[in-house]
Write an enzyme that holds these catalytic residues in place. Structure first.
Site, PDB file in Angstrom:
ATOM      1  N   MET A  43      -7.282   2.229 -14.997  1.00 16.06           N
ATOM      2  CA  MET A  43      -7.399   2.383 -13.550  1.00 16.06           C
ATOM      3  C   MET A  43      -6.260   1.672 -12.817  1.00 16.06           C
ATOM      4  SD  MET A  43     -11.561   2.115 -13.309  1.00 16.06           S
ATOM      5  CE  MET A  43     -11.698   2.008 -11.533  1.00 16.06           C
ATOM      6  N   SER A  51       0.820  -1.223   0.000  1.00 12.53           N
ATOM      7  CA  SER A  51       0.000   0.000   0.000  1.00 12.53           C
ATOM      8  C   SER A  51       0.849   1.266   0.000  1.00 12.53           C
ATOM      9  CB  SER A  51      -0.925   0.022   1.219  1.00 12.53           C
ATOM     10  OG  SER A  51      -1.611   1.268   1.260  1.00 12.53           O
ATOM     11  N   LYS A  98     -13.951  -3.668   1.193  1.00 13.61           N
ATOM     12  CA  LYS A  98     -14.815  -2.509   0.906  1.00 13.61           C
ATOM     13  C   LYS A  98     -16.296  -2.801   1.175  1.00 13.61           C
ATOM     14  CE  LYS A  98     -11.618  -0.259  -2.285  1.00 13.61           C
ATOM     15  NZ  LYS A  98     -11.435   0.391  -3.590  1.00 13.61           N
TER      16      LYS A  98
END
Length: 278
Positions: A215, A15, A66
């Site tokens: 993306m 991350s 999510k």
């Protein structure tokens, strides 16, 4: 008191969020720390409850949590409700937790920074997964002329188109139906390009002046962006600007301050390039 923030995910080592938010905090003079935390599958709610009980102010959420974050939030923003997924949680003054989805608006801001116009444009999206669902409302708010979704599993594309057709001209197409069509903006919303895979797209898919956005991102252009350059795209961009843009939107939700994204994108791009050439 230094305010506490973190990103939850599994895996989490890769991350870049702590790096991005450190940049933002330094740039805007905010007293905050931001860490990353590996969360075990099935333990999201317990980990999030503990984080906020210890005084944590906000979380970013990455794969695969999510949907867990969506269920965990006490309240949802309209765009999070539409997306059916949450990537940002924010503690409110009354102790409740607000869930938001900043992915789509992060991408729109990046396109605006690139000088790309979306109003009245014909848009094509490749893929119909959660990442695409998260960008559809912000995209349609830009009032494109039309938006088509193509996915390997056509049913999934149809379900997605039906969920959003009240916001604009949204339709699901089969890959073979792209023949003879031209688009002003093509967005790759699948991770296939990271594995060097690309659906068989028609050679004349791009209208004059078309732009292509992936993306996904990497140190080198993805196979989709290579295809775009080979087929006459005027502008190409990967998702690094979207990553920084969604982080900036989360930062704004937490701190009510809008950081500058361009210097952070530039610094990260340089860092990725340096690593790649060592």
């Amino acid at each position: 008191m230094t305010d506490l923030y973190a990103v939850f995910g599994n895996p989490i080592n890769h991350s870049k969020s702590p790096h991005i938010h450190r940049h933002f905090a330094e740039q805007t003079g905010q007293d905050m720390t931001y860490t990353k935390q590996l969360v075990v599958d099935g333990e999201f709610a317990a980990a999030a409850t503990e984080f906020f009980a210890k005084g944590g102010k906000g979380l970013n959420i990455t794969v695969p949590f999510k949907l867990d974050a969506y269920r965990f939030a006490d309240h949802l923003t309209p765009r999070a409700r539409r997306a059916g997924a949450v990537n940002t949680l924010a503690a409110q003054t009354d102790g409740s937790i607000l869930g938001d989805n900043t992915d789509g608006i992060g991408m729109i801001h990046d396109m605006h920074n690139l000088g790309w116009e979306l109003h009245n444009k014909r848009v094509l999206i490749l893929g119909a997964g959660g990442a695409v669902r998260g960008i559809l409302q912000p995209l349609l708010e830009q009032e494109p002329e039309s938006l088509a979704i193509v996915n390997r599993t056509h049913d999934k594309a149809e379900q997605l188109a039906n969920s959003f057709h009240d916001l604009g001209d949204v339709r699901a197409l089969k890959l073979e139906e792209l023949a003879g069509q031209q688009y002003d903006l093509v967005i790759n919303g699948t991770s296939a390009s990271l594995h060097g895979e690309l659906p068989p797209l028609p050679d004349d898919l791009l209208a004059p002046g078309a732009c292509c956005y992936d993306m996904m991102y990497g140190a080198e252009p993805t196979i989709f962006l290579q295809w775009a350059q080979d087929h006459g795209a005027t502008g190409v961009a990967d998702g690094l600007g979207m990553l920084v843009g969604q982080a900036a939107e989360a930062f704004y939700l937490w701190r009510q301050i809008r950081p500058e994204v361009v210097p952070v994108i530039t610094a990260m791009r340089r860092q990725m390039s340096d690593k790649n050439h060592k």
